[in-house]
Design a protein around this motif. Structure first.
Motif, PDB file in Angstrom:
ATOM      1  N   UNK A 170      -0.681   4.269 -11.477  1.00  0.00           N
ATOM      2  CA  UNK A 170      -0.666   4.140 -10.017  1.00  0.00           C
ATOM      3  C   UNK A 170      -1.634   3.095  -9.473  1.00  0.00           C
ATOM      4  N   UNK A 171      -2.689   2.787 -10.191  1.00  0.00           N
ATOM      5  CA  UNK A 171      -3.598   1.738  -9.766  1.00  0.00           C
ATOM      6  C   UNK A 171      -4.532   2.134  -8.640  1.00  0.00           C
ATOM      7  N   UNK A 172      -4.902   1.144  -7.836  1.00  0.00           N
ATOM      8  CA  UNK A 172      -5.985   1.304  -6.857  1.00  0.00           C
ATOM      9  C   UNK A 172      -5.628   2.226  -5.699  1.00  0.00           C
ATOM     10  N   UNK A 173      -4.356   2.514  -5.498  1.00  0.00           N
ATOM     11  CA  UNK A 173      -3.975   3.357  -4.370  1.00  0.00           C
ATOM     12  C   UNK A 173      -3.874   4.831  -4.734  1.00  0.00           C
TER      13      UNK A 173
ATOM     14  N   UNK B 215       0.810  -1.213   0.000  1.00  0.00           N
ATOM     15  CA  UNK B 215       0.000   0.000   0.000  1.00  0.00           C
ATOM     16  C   UNK B 215       0.849   1.271   0.000  1.00  0.00           C
ATOM     17  N   UNK B 216       2.163   1.114   0.010  1.00  0.00           N
ATOM     18  CA  UNK B 216       3.067   2.257   0.076  1.00  0.00           C
ATOM     19  C   UNK B 216       3.284   2.844  -1.321  1.00  0.00           C
ATOM     20  N   UNK B 217       3.245   4.153  -1.427  1.00  0.00           N
ATOM     21  CA  UNK B 217       3.487   4.823  -2.704  1.00  0.00           C
ATOM     22  C   UNK B 217       4.866   4.441  -3.242  1.00  0.00           C
ATOM     23  N   UNK B 218       4.901   4.005  -4.484  1.00  0.00           N
ATOM     24  CA  UNK B 218       6.130   3.525  -5.115  1.00  0.00           C
ATOM     25  C   UNK B 218       6.965   4.682  -5.663  1.00  0.00           C
ATOM     26  N   UNK B 219       8.235   4.755  -5.238  1.00  0.00           N
ATOM     27  CA  UNK B 219       9.109   5.805  -5.763  1.00  0.00           C
ATOM     28  C   UNK B 219       9.399   5.573  -7.246  1.00  0.00           C
ATOM     29  N   UNK B 220       9.393   4.327  -7.675  1.00  0.00           N
ATOM     30  CA  UNK B 220       9.625   4.033  -9.093  1.00  0.00           C
ATOM     31  C   UNK B 220       8.503   4.606  -9.954  1.00  0.00           C
TER      32      UNK B 220
END
Length: 227
Positions: A216-219, A142-147
């Motif tokens: 980014x998808x569902x988050x 659930x963490x925002x991806x830096x990539x």
């Protein structure tokens, strides 16, 4: 800028620290030192991006003992590799005269200011979930991806990013907008700490929203700001 310091000549300094999180017996949250450094560096990198800067040098401040140094360097390196960035030179120091009973460290990044992105008609979104402590380890998906964030920045999908810290989404909205009485509508808890910036605020040009949703998808969630 958020917690960044403009030191002149086009250079920006950001920093983040961590205490009581690591491998010592009396740490409050027990995780590998490599993970501790990764998340401290994560906050510091996100604040560089919030200031439209890119890292050129890294300092690690290590109070956990010389044995932790290599793992701290590895954690910072992991973050940059995940983001798809070259790792800048890493330097710093370790406290070896006094042995602390809990882990403590900090990461400072010196970055070079880049040209600000063209301002477009945009909408605000949150990306990620507010997580703190053991939640960060147990709900990593659930963490925002830096990539993904870096990809969105370089491709023009995101106009502005703003990391959320311990004060929560509402306080960060008030900081980024300059509106002290702003209110927000969001599916997330606007008051909860986001720990090591597990959530970021994103200003997305309206013509890029579909692309952002696909990336980014569902988050990725709409954020409505009311004055």
């Amino acid at each position: 800028m958020r917690n960044a310091i403009n030191i002149g000549n086009g250079f920006i300094v950001t920093t983040d620290n961590s205490g009581g999180i690591g491998e010592k017996l009396q740490d409050i949250v027990n995780v590998p030192d490599r993970i501790t450094a990764y998340f401290a560096a994560r906050v510091t990198l996100l604040e560089q991006w919030a200031s439209h800067a890119e890292p050129v040098s890294i300092l690690i401040h290590n109070f956990s003992g010389s044995a932790s140094w290599g793992n701290y360097v590895a954690g910072v390196t992991d973050l940059f590799h995940e983001a798809g960035l070259e790792v800048p030179p890493i330097n710093g120091s370790s406290e070896t005269n006094m042995e602390l009973v809990q882990s403590a460290m900090a990461v400072t990044i010196i970055g070079e200011k880049m040209a600000a992105r063209t301002q477009e008609n945009s909408a605000w979104f949150t990306y990620g979930t507010p997580l703190v402590g053991d939640e960060v380890r147990n709900r990593a998906d659930e963490i925002a991806s830096v990539a993904f964030i870096h990809k969105a920045m370089t491709s023009g999908i995101v106009q502005q990013i703003w990391p959320v810290g311990s004060s929560g989404i509402l306080q960060e909205v008030r900081l980024v907008t300059g509106m002290k009485e702003a209110r927000v509508e969001t599916v997330l808890d606007p008051m909860k700490s986001a720990g090591p910036s597990t959530v970021v605020l994103l200003a997305i040009p309206k013509m890029q929203i579909k692309n952002a949703e696909a990336l980014f998808g569902v988050h990725l969630n709409k954020l409505t700001i009311n004055t």
